[in-house]
Motif scaffolding. Structure first.
Motif, short mmCIF file in Angstrom:
data_model
loop_
_atom_site.label_atom_id
_atom_site.label_comp_id
_atom_site.label_asym_id
_atom_site.label_seq_id
_atom_site.Cartn_x
_atom_site.Cartn_y
_atom_site.Cartn_z
N GLU A 49 -22.00 35.05 100.44
CA GLU A 49 -23.34 35.25 100.98
C GLU A 49 -23.92 36.47 100.29
N THR A 50 -25.06 36.31 99.67
CA THR A 50 -25.66 37.39 98.87
C THR A 50 -24.61 38.29 98.22
N ASP A 51 -23.83 37.71 97.33
CA ASP A 51 -22.90 38.45 96.49
C ASP A 51 -21.68 39.04 97.18
N ALA A 239 -26.54 28.27 90.75
CA ALA A 239 -26.55 29.36 91.74
C ALA A 239 -27.94 29.99 91.81
N ALA A 240 -28.58 30.19 90.66
CA ALA A 240 -29.91 30.80 90.64
C ALA A 240 -30.90 29.91 91.39
N ARG A 243 -30.27 30.05 95.17
CA ARG A 243 -30.76 31.29 95.79
C ARG A 243 -32.27 31.23 95.92
N LYS A 244 -32.91 30.70 94.87
CA LYS A 244 -34.37 30.56 94.92
C LYS A 244 -34.80 29.61 96.05
N ARG A 246 -33.33 29.40 98.77
CA ARG A 246 -33.00 30.10 100.03
C ARG A 246 -31.74 29.56 100.73
N CYS A 247 -30.80 29.05 99.95
CA CYS A 247 -29.50 28.73 100.54
C CYS A 247 -28.84 30.04 100.95
N ASP A 248 -28.24 30.06 102.14
CA ASP A 248 -27.66 31.31 102.64
C ASP A 248 -26.32 31.62 102.01
N ARG A 249 -25.55 30.56 101.79
CA ARG A 249 -24.19 30.76 101.29
C ARG A 249 -23.91 29.81 100.14
N LEU A 250 -23.11 30.28 99.21
CA LEU A 250 -22.69 29.44 98.08
C LEU A 250 -21.16 29.33 98.08
#
Ligand code: C2E
Ligand code: MG
Ligand code: MG
Ligand code: MG
Length: 283
Positions: A49-51, A239-240, A243-244, A246-250
Motif C-alpha cells: 500500500e503506497t510503497d 503499477a503506475a 496507482r493513477k 486509485r487502487c489502494d493496494r498492489l
C-alpha cells in the motif's frame, strides 16, 4: 488401447488422456497422506500500500515426493472433491496464524478459504479458537473468499460474514470480476477489500477497456467504503496505471513473489522500500 484412426491420432490422444488420469489418481492418493507426512508448506506474497508492505497472503504449496511442487490450482480441486480441503484448510489457517504472530505487529496475514471451508458449519468458532491458540489478534487476519462461495445459502453466508466482521476479521472478495460479480453481494456483505482479478490487470497499461473496468470497480468499491487490491501486477507500467486509477493496494511479482516464511526477513532487508527496513527492527 484405443482404436487407431490410421494416422496414430486416436491412440496418442488416448494415451495422453490416460497419463493425465493416472497422474490425477496418483495425486489424489497422495493427498490422503500429505498432511500426516508434512508435505504442505506455505509461501507468503507481500501486499503493498503506497510503497509499504502492509501484509502477506499465505499461498499453499504441496511438495509431492515424486512430482515436485504441485500448484494449488491442480490439487485444491482434487482435495475439494475428496472432502479433504476442510482439514487441509484448518492446517493452513493454524500455520499462517502461528507464523504471522512472529512478524512485526503492523503486518496482516491473508488466508484463502475455498467454498467447502467457508460453507462448513462452525467456521467462526474454529477461526476464533485458532486465533486464540496462536495468540494472534483478529485484526491481523484477513480471509479471502471468491464470489462462487456466495452463490448458495445466502442467509447463512451473511451470518458467517457478519460474525467474522464483529470478531474484527477482515474479509476480501478475491478474483473479482471473473465469476458472477453480482452487485447484490456488494450491497449485502461487509467486505473490507475487493481484489481485482489479474485478468483486468495484465493489459491495464495498454487496454482502454481494462482501464475502464478497473476505474469502475475502484469507484464502486470506494463508494461502498471498501478497499481495492490489484492482483498479479508484473510491470512498472501496470503499477503506475493502477496507482493513477486509485487502487489502494498492489500485489504481484513486480512487488514481490510468494516466498517461504524464513525468507521474509531477507526480503524486507533487500527491499528498496526504505519503510520496510524499519520493520526489520521489530523482528
Ligand atoms: P489467489 O488467491 O487469487 O492467489 C493469487 C495467485 O496469483 C497465486 O497463485 C500467486 O502465486 C499468483 N500470482 C501472484 N502474483 C502474480 C503475478 O505477478 N503474475 C502471475 N501470473 N501470478 C501471480 P497460486 O499460489 O498458484 O494460487 C492459486 C490459487 O489457489 C489462489 O489464487 C487461491 O485461490 C488458491 N489457493 C492458494 N493457497 C490456498 C489456500 O491455502 N487455501 C485455499 N482454499 N486456496 C488457496
Ligand atoms: Mg487470494
Ligand atoms: Mg485472487
Ligand atoms: Mg486469482
Amino acid at each position: 488401447a484405443a482404436k487407431n484412426d490410421g494416422r496414430g491420432r486416436a491412440r496418442s490422444f488416448n494415451r495422453s488422456m490416460l497419463i493425465m488420469l493416472e497422474q490425477r489418481e496418483m495425486l489424489r492418493r497422495g493427498l490422503r497422506v500429505a498432511l500426516q507426512e508434512r508435505q504442505f508448506f506455505l509461501e507468503y506474497q507481500p501486499l503493498i500500500e503506497t510503497d509499504a508492505i502492509v501484509g502477506f497472503e499465505a499461498l499453499l504449496r504441496w511438495q509431492h515426493p515424486y512430482a515436485g511442487i504441485v500448484p494449488p490450482a491442480v490439487f485444491i480441486p482434487l482435495a475439494e472433491a475428496d472432502g479433504l480441503m476442510v482439514e487441509i484448510g484448518e492446517w493452513v489457517l493454524e500455520q499462517a496464524c502461528r507464523q504471522a504472530v512472529n512478524w512485526p505487529e503492523h503486518f496482516t496475514v491473508a488466508v484463502n478459504l475455498s467454498p467447502a471451508e467457508f460453507l462448513r458449519k462452525g467456521l467462526t468458532d474454529r477461526v476464533a479458537n485458532t486465533l486464540d491458540s496462536a495468540g494472534l489478534s483478529a485484526e491481523r487476519l484477513e480471509l479471502e473468499i471468491t464470489e462462487s462461495v456466495l452463490l448458495e445459502r445466502t442467509a447463512n453466508n451473511l451470518d458467517t460474514l457478519h460474525t467474522l466482521e464483529v470478531m474484527g476479521i477482515r474479509i476480501s472478495l478475491d478474483d473479482f470480476g471473473t465469476q458472477y460479480s453480482s452487485l447484490a453481494y456488494l450491497k449485502n456483505f461487509p467486505f473490507d477489500t475487493i481484489k481485482i482479478d489479474r485478468y483486468f490487470i495484465k493489459d491495464v497499461e495498454t487496454d482502454e477497456k481494462s482501464q475502464a473496468i478497473v476505474r469502475a470497480i475502484v469507484a464502486l468499491a470506494h463508494g461502498l467504503g471498501m478497499r481495492v487490491t490489484a492482483e498479479g501486477v508484473e510491470t512498472a507500467a501496470q503499477a503506475a496505471w493502477l496507482r493513477k486509477l486509485r487502487c489502494d493496494r498492489l500485489q504481484g511479482n513486480l512487488l514481490g513473489a510468494a516466498t517461504p516464511p524464513d525468507s521474509i526477513r531477507n526480503f524486507l532487508r533487500q527491499s528498496s522500500m526504505a519503510s520496510q527496513r524499519s520493520a526489520l527492527e521489530d523482528f
